[in-house]
Design a protein around this motif. Structure first.
Motif, PDB file in Angstrom:
ATOM      1  N   THR A  25     -32.069  21.342  49.553  1.00 14.77           N
ATOM      2  CA  THR A  25     -33.530  21.197  49.495  1.00 14.77           C
ATOM      3  C   THR A  25     -33.970  19.733  49.480  1.00 14.77           C
ATOM      4  O   THR A  25     -35.160  19.460  49.621  1.00 14.77           O
ATOM      5  CB  THR A  25     -34.129  21.895  48.254  1.00 14.77           C
ATOM      6  OG1 THR A  25     -33.566  21.310  47.075  1.00 14.77           O
ATOM      7  CG2 THR A  25     -33.898  23.402  48.287  1.00 14.77           C
ATOM      8  N   CYS A  26     -33.043  18.792  49.293  1.00 18.49           N
ATOM      9  CA  CYS A  26     -33.416  17.368  49.234  1.00 18.49           C
ATOM     10  C   CYS A  26     -32.597  16.532  50.218  1.00 18.49           C
ATOM     11  O   CYS A  26     -33.045  16.269  51.322  1.00 18.49           O
ATOM     12  CB  CYS A  26     -33.235  16.807  47.817  1.00 18.49           C
ATOM     13  SG  CYS A  26     -34.191  17.621  46.537  1.00 18.49           S
ATOM     14  N   ARG A  27     -31.397  16.129  49.805  1.00 23.38           N
ATOM     15  CA  ARG A  27     -30.619  15.158  50.574  1.00 23.38           C
ATOM     16  C   ARG A  27     -30.190  15.654  51.951  1.00 23.38           C
ATOM     17  O   ARG A  27     -30.416  14.973  52.957  1.00 23.38           O
ATOM     18  CB  ARG A  27     -29.374  14.712  49.787  1.00 23.38           C
ATOM     19  CG  ARG A  27     -29.701  13.826  48.615  1.00 23.38           C
ATOM     20  CD  ARG A  27     -28.512  13.611  47.741  1.00 23.38           C
ATOM     21  NE  ARG A  27     -28.211  14.851  47.021  1.00 23.38           N
ATOM     22  CZ  ARG A  27     -27.244  14.978  46.142  1.00 23.38           C
ATOM     23  NH1 ARG A  27     -26.445  13.969  45.883  1.00 23.38           N
ATOM     24  NH2 ARG A  27     -27.050  16.123  45.513  1.00 23.38           N
ATOM     25  N   SER A  85     -37.832  20.356  49.086  1.00 25.60           N
ATOM     26  CA  SER A  85     -38.670  19.917  47.976  1.00 25.60           C
ATOM     27  C   SER A  85     -39.918  19.208  48.506  1.00 25.60           C
ATOM     28  O   SER A  85     -39.929  18.640  49.597  1.00 25.60           O
ATOM     29  CB  SER A  85     -37.890  18.979  47.054  1.00 25.60           C
ATOM     30  OG  SER A  85     -37.678  17.742  47.695  1.00 25.60           O
ATOM     31  N   ALA A 123     -39.408  15.550  49.295  1.00 29.92           N
ATOM     32  CA  ALA A 123     -38.601  15.369  50.502  1.00 29.92           C
ATOM     33  C   ALA A 123     -39.498  15.467  51.732  1.00 29.92           C
ATOM     34  O   ALA A 123     -39.402  14.648  52.660  1.00 29.92           O
ATOM     35  CB  ALA A 123     -37.477  16.403  50.565  1.00 29.92           C
ATOM     36  N   ASP A 146     -28.872  11.771  44.149  1.00 29.43           N
ATOM     37  CA  ASP A 146     -29.692  12.986  44.188  1.00 29.43           C
ATOM     38  C   ASP A 146     -31.077  12.665  43.637  1.00 29.43           C
ATOM     39  O   ASP A 146     -31.214  12.314  42.469  1.00 29.43           O
ATOM     40  CB  ASP A 146     -29.031  14.086  43.345  1.00 29.43           C
ATOM     41  CG  ASP A 146     -29.695  15.439  43.523  1.00 29.43           C
ATOM     42  OD1 ASP A 146     -30.720  15.532  44.231  1.00 29.43           O
ATOM     43  OD2 ASP A 146     -29.174  16.404  42.944  1.00 29.43           O
ATOM     44  N   PHE A 200     -33.443  14.847  43.193  1.00 23.35           N
ATOM     45  CA  PHE A 200     -34.024  16.057  42.614  1.00 23.35           C
ATOM     46  C   PHE A 200     -34.555  15.777  41.210  1.00 23.35           C
ATOM     47  O   PHE A 200     -33.858  15.247  40.362  1.00 23.35           O
ATOM     48  CB  PHE A 200     -33.000  17.196  42.569  1.00 23.35           C
ATOM     49  CG  PHE A 200     -33.586  18.499  42.103  1.00 23.35           C
ATOM     50  CD1 PHE A 200     -34.358  19.273  42.950  1.00 23.35           C
ATOM     51  CD2 PHE A 200     -33.395  18.925  40.801  1.00 23.35           C
ATOM     52  CE1 PHE A 200     -34.911  20.460  42.517  1.00 23.35           C
ATOM     53  CE2 PHE A 200     -33.942  20.113  40.361  1.00 23.35           C
ATOM     54  CZ  PHE A 200     -34.703  20.888  41.224  1.00 23.35           C
ATOM     55  N   TYR A 222     -37.392   9.508  45.758  1.00 25.65           N
ATOM     56  CA  TYR A 222     -37.165  10.142  47.060  1.00 25.65           C
ATOM     57  C   TYR A 222     -37.230   9.123  48.194  1.00 25.65           C
ATOM     58  O   TYR A 222     -36.448   9.198  49.140  1.00 25.65           O
ATOM     59  CB  TYR A 222     -38.172  11.278  47.295  1.00 25.65           C
ATOM     60  CG  TYR A 222     -37.764  12.573  46.653  1.00 25.65           C
ATOM     61  CD1 TYR A 222     -37.156  13.580  47.394  1.00 25.65           C
ATOM     62  CD2 TYR A 222     -37.967  12.802  45.297  1.00 25.65           C
ATOM     63  CE1 TYR A 222     -36.771  14.782  46.814  1.00 25.65           C
ATOM     64  CE2 TYR A 222     -37.585  13.991  44.697  1.00 25.65           C
ATOM     65  CZ  TYR A 222     -36.993  14.973  45.469  1.00 25.65           C
ATOM     66  OH  TYR A 222     -36.603  16.157  44.886  1.00 25.65           O
TER      67      TYR A 222
END
Length: 151
Positions: free
Chosen positions: A12-14, A46, A49, A119, A121, A128
């Motif tokens: 969901t992010c990286r 996210s 992101a 991360d 998150f 971010y």
């Protein structure tokens, strides 16, 4: 065709950020996907992101995916965000060691230190942005290496 798979924790992010940035930056003859080692399939990326990618002109419409045999088979190169992700992937898919690296490891020369992609998150927008900027630098090097690689 070179198929690149980015792997992080929840996808969901990286790894979706890496996938989207790579897709925008990539050269001809490359395809990209992403997955997570502990992803819940179907989750959106996210909020932050999406925001930091939008700052780069990238609209992210992403649904998370769990790492599967099908994705492993599809990929020519599996690049994890951390050494812990790499360890887990190797534990679950022991036959892929020849195409499995951390992203930093794949692009590093002998004299460079190898670091995990942090991360973001739970972090703020700046966190971010920092991760996005780190990914952009790593991906520029990655694309150069893949473009120079004999077909």
């Amino acid at each position: 065709m070179t198929n690149v798979l980015f792997v992080c924790t929840g996808n969901t992010c990286r790894s979706p950020m890496a996938e989207a940035l790579f897709r925008k930056m990539k050269a001809e003859g490359m395809d990209v996907r992403s997955a997570g080692v502990f992803a819940v399939s179907g989750q959106e990326a996210s909020h932050f992101a999406k925001e930091v990618l939008k700052e780069k002109g990238i609209e992210l419409d992403h649904q998370s995916s769990m790492l599967t045999n099908e994705l492993i088979d599809w990929s020519d190169c599996v690049l994890t965000m951390t050494s812990e992700h790499k360890r887990l992937v190797l534990q679950w898919f022991p036959t892929i060691h020849q195409k499995l690296y951390t992203l930093s490891e794949f692009i590093s020369s002998e004299e460079e230190s190898i670091e995990d992609v942090r991360d973001p998150f739970g972090g703020d927008l700046k966190t971010y942005q920092n991760t996005r900027d780190d990914l952009e630098k790593l991906l520029e090097k990655l694309i150069k290496i893949l473009e120079d690689k004999p077909k």
